[in-house]
Write a protein that holds these residues in place. Structure first.
Motif, PDB file in Angstrom:
ATOM      1  N   ALA A   9       0.852  -1.189   0.000  1.00 17.11           N
ATOM      2  CA  ALA A   9       0.000   0.000   0.000  1.00 17.11           C
ATOM      3  C   ALA A   9       0.884   1.233   0.000  1.00 17.11           C
ATOM      4  N   THR A  25       0.841   5.800   0.271  1.00 24.76           N
ATOM      5  CA  THR A  25       0.131   7.067   0.450  1.00 24.76           C
ATOM      6  C   THR A  25       0.390   8.008  -0.728  1.00 24.76           C
ATOM      7  N   PHE A  84      -0.898   4.826  -6.591  1.00 18.90           N
ATOM      8  CA  PHE A  84      -2.081   3.969  -6.562  1.00 18.90           C
ATOM      9  C   PHE A  84      -1.668   2.510  -6.390  1.00 18.90           C
ATOM     10  N   THR A  91      -4.426  -2.201  -2.911  1.00 17.74           N
ATOM     11  CA  THR A  91      -4.728  -2.255  -1.482  1.00 17.74           C
ATOM     12  C   THR A  91      -4.415  -0.907  -0.849  1.00 17.74           C
ATOM     13  N   SER A  92      -5.298  -0.444   0.017  1.00 19.77           N
ATOM     14  CA  SER A  92      -5.101   0.855   0.678  1.00 19.77           C
ATOM     15  C   SER A  92      -4.488   0.668   2.058  1.00 19.77           C
ATOM     16  N   GLU A 118      -5.641   2.145   4.558  1.00 23.07           N
ATOM     17  CA  GLU A 118      -6.810   2.102   5.435  1.00 23.07           C
ATOM     18  C   GLU A 118      -7.270   0.668   5.689  1.00 23.07           C
ATOM     19  N   ASN A 157     -12.988  -3.949  -1.198  1.00 19.58           N
ATOM     20  CA  ASN A 157     -12.694  -2.952  -2.227  1.00 19.58           C
ATOM     21  C   ASN A 157     -13.217  -3.268  -3.623  1.00 19.58           C
TER      22      ASN A 157
END
Length: 376
Positions: free
Chosen positions: A191, A193, A196, A199-200, A202, A301
Motif C-alpha cells: 500500500a 500514500t 495507486f 490495497t489501501s 486504510e 474494495n
C-alpha cells in the motif's frame, strides 16, 4: 536434473559483476561477443525497416529506445544454441520479440501469478507452450490478444522452494508459537500514500483493528504479521505501537524478502491454523492450501472472485470476525473435506508441477522433429 536435461539459467541483461543470486548474465555466454555483434546488426536492420512507421505515427523517443533495447536482447536470446527457452515469459514485450525472432526453439512459460475475474490477467503472451495450473488459469490469459500454440496442464509448482542462506524459524518465533493455542498469519499487501495500489493503507489498518478485537476476546490466539516489502510502513503510529508491544502480535519486518535469513513465509505457514490476506490473487493462498491451511481473503474494495463460492474464504470486513472463528473452530474432518474440494478445483496435489513441466520438456526434446512439424 531428474530428467538429465542440460540447462543453464541467465539473467537477461549484462553486468560487470556477471552474477546475481548465483545466476549468470548474458555476457557469461561463451559466444557472447559474436552474439552481441550479430544482434546489433539485426537490431539496426529492424530499426531501418520500421523507421518510416515510427515517423509516421510519431512514436516518442523513449518507446523507440525500449524497442531497440528489447529487440537487441531478444536477438541474443533467440540465437543461443538452445532447443528450449523457458522461464516466466509473460508480462513483458521483450518476450513477444523473442518469439518473433527465434528460429526453431520451443518457447514455453510458467506463471508465477494466478489471476482471475474481477482482475485482468496477462495479455499479448506469445508462446509455443504455456504451462497452466487449472481451467481458470487457462481461460483468463490472452483474452485481449496474443497467441499460445499449446497448453499443458501441470499442478501447483511453488512447492518446497529452495532458499539461499536461509536458516529456518528464529528461536524467538519458535518460543512464541509454543505459547499459543491458535496461530493466524496475516500477509498484508503493498500500500502507498503516494502511488495507486490495489490495497489501501486504510484496509490494512482496519484489518489490524479487527485482529485486536479478536485477541482481546481470546488471549490464546497469536497474530503473526508477515511483511513482504514494507507493507506496515505507512500505518498510523497508534497501530504500530499496538502490534510492536502486544504479546498477541508477532511482527516480521521485511523490505527485501529474499534477504531474510529467518522466518520466511514458506516456513511459517505449516505452523499456523489460518492465513489472512488482503489479495485473493496472492500466491500465499495457494501455498497455504498446499500445506492444508485454510485462508480468508479480506475484500472490502472490489467485487468478489470465484473464492466466494467456498464457505468463508472471501469476506467483507463486517463478516471477518465470524469467518475467523468459523475456521478456528471447524472440526478436522470437515476442514479437510473443504480444503480437498478447493485443492481439487485448483489442481493443487502432492505432485510438484515443476517435475511435470520437466517431463513435458523431456518428451518434446525426444520427439522435437514431430513438434516442429506440427508448428509449421
Amino acid at each position: 536434473k531428474l530428467k538429465n536435461l542440460k540447462a543453464e539459467c541467465f539473467v537477461i541483461n549484462f553486468s560487470i559483476s556477471n552474477k546475481k543470486n548465483n545466476f549468470h548474465h548474458l555476457n557469461h555466454l561463451k559466444s557472447s561477443v559474436t552474439l552481441s555483434i550479430k544482434s546489433f546488426f539485426l537490431t539496426f536492420m529492424e530499426f531501418i525497416k520500421l523507421f518510416s512507421l515510427f515517423i509516421k505515427i510519431d512514436v516518442n523517443s523513449k518507446f523507440v529506445y525500449e524497442f531497440l533495447y528489447s529487440s537487441y536482447i531478444s536477438f541474443i536470446i533467440s540465437q543461443i544454441n538452445s532447443q528450449v527457452i523457458t522461464g516466466i515469459l509473460l508480462d513483458k514485450p521483450i518476450f513477444s520479440l523473442v518469439y518473433k525472432n527465434k528460429k526453431n526453439q520451443i518457447l514455453c512459460s510458467l506463471n508465477e501469478a494466478f489471476m482471475f475475474k474481477p482482475f485482468r490477467y496477462f495479455d499479448y503472451c506469445d508462446l509455443d507452450i504455456y504451462f497452466y495450473m487449472n481451467e481458470i488459469d487457462k481461460n483468463n490469459i490472452n483474452n485481449y490478444g496474443g497467441h499460445i500454440k499449446n497448453f499443458y496442464q501441470i499442478p501447483f509448482f511453488r512447492k518446497n522452494l529452495l532458499k539461499q542462506n536461509y536458516k529456518g524459524l528464529s528461536q524467538e518465533l519458535q518460543n512464541t508459537l509454543s505459547k499459543f493455542d491458535k496461530k493466524i498469519i496475516f500477509a498484508p499487501s503493498m500500500a502507498s500514500t503516494i502511488h495507486f495500489k490495489p490495497t489501501s493503507v486504510e484496509i490494512i489498518e482496519r484489518a489490524i483493528e479487527e485482529f485486536n478485537k479478536i485477541i482481546l476476546h481470546d488471549k490464546k490466539i497469536l497474530i503473526i504479521i508477515k511483511e513482504k516489502k514494507g507493507e506496515l510502513e505507512n500505518i498510523n503510529q497508534k497501530l504500530k505501537k499496538l502490534i510492536f508491544n502486544s504479546k498477541n502480535f508477532y511482527t516480521i519486518r521485511s523490505f527485501k524478502p529474499k534477504l531474510l535469513q529467518y522466518n520466511q513465509f514458506e516456513e511459517i505457514i505449516p505452523n499456523c491454523d489460518l492465513l489472512v490476506t488482503l489479495t485473493s490473487t496472492s500466491t500465499t493462498v495457494l501455498q497455504s492450501l498446499d500445506n492444508n491451511i485454510p485462508f480468508i481473503c479480506l475484500n472490502d474494495n472490489h467485487p468478489f472472485s470465484f473464492y466466494k463460492k467456498y464457505s468463508n474464504c472471501e469476506v467483507r470486513l463486517k463478516d471477518f470476525k465470524e469467518a475467523v472463528y468459523y475456521w478456528l473452530k471447524l472440526e478436522n474432518n470437515d476442514l479437510q473435506n473443504l480444503l480437498n474440494k478447493i485443492k481439487e478445483d485448483l489442481n493443487i496435489c502432492n505432485e510438484n508441477g515443476l517435475n511435470s513441466a520437466a517431463s513435458v520438456l523431456d518428451e518434446l526434446l525426444k520427439k522435437n522433429k514431430d513438434f516442429f512439424n506440427e508448428r509449421n
